[in-house]
Design an enzyme around this catalytic site. Structure first.
Site, PDB file in Angstrom:
ATOM      1  N   GLU A   1       0.873  -1.177   0.000  1.00 46.38           N
ATOM      2  CA  GLU A   1       0.000   0.000   0.000  1.00 46.38           C
ATOM      3  C   GLU A   1       0.911   1.227   0.000  1.00 46.38           C
ATOM      4  OE1 GLU A   1      -3.483   2.271   2.552  1.00 46.38           O
ATOM      5  OE2 GLU A   1      -2.735   0.356   3.308  1.00 46.38           O
TER       6      GLU A   1
ATOM      7  N   ARG B   1       6.037 -12.921   9.315  1.00 43.83           N
ATOM      8  CA  ARG B   1       6.667 -11.644   8.986  1.00 43.83           C
ATOM      9  C   ARG B   1       7.984 -11.492   9.756  1.00 43.83           C
ATOM     10  NH1 ARG B   1       3.943  -6.487  10.570  1.00 43.83           N
ATOM     11  NH2 ARG B   1       2.040  -7.308   9.635  1.00 43.83           N
TER      12      ARG B   1
ATOM     13  N   LYS C   1       4.589   0.863  10.141  1.00 44.16           N
ATOM     14  CA  LYS C   1       4.668   2.105   9.350  1.00 44.16           C
ATOM     15  C   LYS C   1       4.105   3.281  10.147  1.00 44.16           C
ATOM     16  CE  LYS C   1       3.774   0.396   4.741  1.00 44.16           C
ATOM     17  NZ  LYS C   1       2.871   0.505   3.607  1.00 44.16           N
TER      18      LYS C   1
END
Length: 568
Positions: free
Chosen positions: A44, A271, A281
């Site tokens: 994104e 992850r 983020k």
């Protein structure tokens, strides 16, 4: 056990394959997807990518390389309130810098808005979706719990025509944000909370960086993700572990619109979690906003652009990703392993140079006044093709202040009065006396040299063994440089792992030290941003993007050894 299962366990035992490769190998043997492999990396564009994304990039593009297949770069641009072109450009640069090339043109979920809308209308007509006019809070309160069924919305059985008319109004911008959402009609009693009539579209009355003001509704990730994979012919949609519970929904949405061709399958891997680092983020954005760092590409940030500016190489990051592997279990990787990867690569490729970070003058009393010599220095002992360069030597040099003590014990192998050391690539010298200022600080060290002891000259004196070797630069030839000593941004192993404390409480106050008066050898006059060097005995450094011919700036990438291991 079926033939396939036996095969699968045999593959799992093959240590050279990770579990996703094992799955793909099985699919290829079965002829699934017509023997095609097609992956995608779908960020994104709402921030800069970090080292966790680098793991995902290496995995998705690496699979495509391994199987001579395709990997798409697709921007999941479904939220115009958070996304910017700046992030799109930065992400493209990061992927290329890491050494990968996406298949064909860059893709955008926004390219598929018309198709996604058409499919949503189909779901409404099939009685599988409805417009809900309740607030987000009310909808959330009706969700139930994993053990208690949810409550149906009063709009759940609204007539198809009414739903179509409302959805049209939402699309045309006739309703304010939050006034209505489109929900899939699945199962309010499902044990999987994601299947309890999830949102498909919400109203956002903002201009989109690619579609302008055409749309006032934007699809949710869960709806757009699998459909975009299907449009692109993706075979293996690889996500991080938190999407495992979303997989039934991914498959349900696909089932509603599937019309032949490749049906993508979602797989999940763990992850990357890194010690002494935050990977969210949102939290990295906070650090930028409060000025704790100079920007997304601050060399202390775990962003790919920050690592690049710090002096990390694409090879070191790819190698790190390979070393940690692809697993199904969450764990925390020690950041020292990332530092080891860059140290190991730079040791092979970085030229050795001399730089004095805390200079003090060294005067060779018996060296001829006004004379200079250009001595040979090897560029990199690890690389036989790296050649050598000339470094100037003269009567007045700079050495590192910590390399001299007036009085020292037997364990101090650097320069002291009455003892001998070798100057790297040059002569053996002996400490004779010091000059101090009014406050007692040493301003000059005086020594004598053995004129027959030049390194590599083959004389008997040059073979003499002395315990210490110092780096130095000639005062008359030295260039001035600013050197930025970067250290870890946080001084806690898990800065965001404390419930009662804010992660910013663990910022390391010593994460940056700026040295404005470093002296470096003249061979560095023509360096370019991102060039890497080993400052002998000091660590690995690279040229900062702000560096100019008039003002040279170097960043410390990493020390020669792990200093944190000692601290612990």
């Amino acid at each position: 056990m079926s033939h396939n299962e036996t095969n699968h366990s045999a593959e799992e035992n093959n240590s050279s394959l990770n579990f996703i490769e094992s799955i793909i190998e099985d699919e290829l043997k079965e002829g699934k997807h017509g023997g095609v492999v097609h992956t995608r990396f779908p960020p994104e564009p709402n921030g800069y990518l970090h080292i966790g994304h680098a793991k995902s990039i290496c995995l998705n593009f690496g699979l495509a390389q391994k199987y001579q297949a395709k990997c798409n770069l697709r921007f999941d641009d479904t939220n115009p309130s958070k996304e910017e072109q700046e992030y799109v450009d930065a992400i493209k640069e990061d992927v290329k810098w890491l050494g990968f090339q996406w298949d064909g043109d860059v893709k955008y979920t926004s390219d598929y808005f018309d198709q996604l809308y058409t499919w949503a209308v189909k779901l409404i007509k099939d009685g599988k979706a409805y417009v809900d006019e309740q607030s987000a809070e009310v909808i959330a309160s009706q969700k139930g719990t994993p053990t208690v069924a949810g409550t149906a919305s009063p709009f759940r059985d609204r007539p198809v025509e009414e739903n179509l008319a409302m959805f049209e109004k939402m699309k045309n911008g006739e309703l304010p944000e939050g006034a209505a959402v489109l929900r899939a009609k699945i199962d309010m009693a499902s044990p999987n909370m994601h299947m309890r009539d999830p949102l498909m579209y919400r109203i956002i009355n903002k201009s989109h960086h690619r579609t302008g003001d055409k749309w006032h509704i934007y699809p949710m990730y869960d709806y757009a993700h699998g459909q975009s994979d299907y449009i692109e012919g993706i075979t293996n949609s690889i996500c991080t572990l938190e999407f495992e519970v979303h997989r039934p929904l991914y498959e349900w949405f696909l089932e509603q619109i599937y019309d032949g061709g490749i049906k993508p399958s979602q797989r999940e891997f763990a992850r990357l979690n890194l010690s002494y680092t935050v990977m969210s983020k949102r939290k990295l954005m906070q650090l930028v906003e409060i000025g704790a760092v100079s920007g997304w590409d601050d060399p202390r940030m775990p962003t790919i652009s920050g690592l690049r500016r710090r002096g990390y190489t694409p090879e070191s990051i790819r190698n790190f990703a390979k070393t940690i592997g692809v697993g199904r279990r969450e764990n925390v990787i020690d950041v020292a392993l990332l530092e080891f990867s860059v140290r190991e690569h730079l040791n092979k490729v970085a030229d050795r140079v001399m730089a004095v970070l805390d200079p003090v003058k060294l005067v060779i009393d018996n060296y001829p006044e006004g004379e200079e010599e250009w001595l040979d220095a090897e560029n990199n002992p690890e690389d036989e093709n790296s050649g050598s360069r000339k470094v100037p030597f003269s009567k007045v040099l700079y050495i590192e202040r910590e390399d001299f003590k007036e009085e020292a014990n037997r364990k101090f192998f650097r320069l002291t009065l009455g003892k001998e050391v070798r100057l790297k690539n040059a002569y053996i010298i002996k400490g004779e006396s010091v000059v101090k200022d009014a406050d007692g600080n040493i301003t000059e060290i005086h020594c004598t040299y053995d004129a027959d002891s030049r390194s590599g000259s083959g004389t008997e004196a040059s073979q003499r063994k002395v315990k210490g070797t110092l780096h130095w630069v000639s005062a008359a030839h030295a260039l001035d440089a600013e050197v930025r000593l970067y250290d870890r941004l946080f001084n806690d192993e898990a800065p965001d792992g404390h419930k009662e404390k804010d992660f910013k409480d663990f910022l390391n106050p010593d994460s940056l030290t700026v040295i404005s008066n470093a002296k470096i050898e003249p061979s560095l006059a023509e360096v370019k941003p991102l060039d890497s060097f080993q400052f002998q005995r000091m660590g690995y450094f690279n040229v900062d993007k702000d560096s100019t011919a008039e003002k040279l700036i170097f960043n410390r990438t990493v020390g020669l050894r792990d200093s944190w291991a000692k601290k612990k």
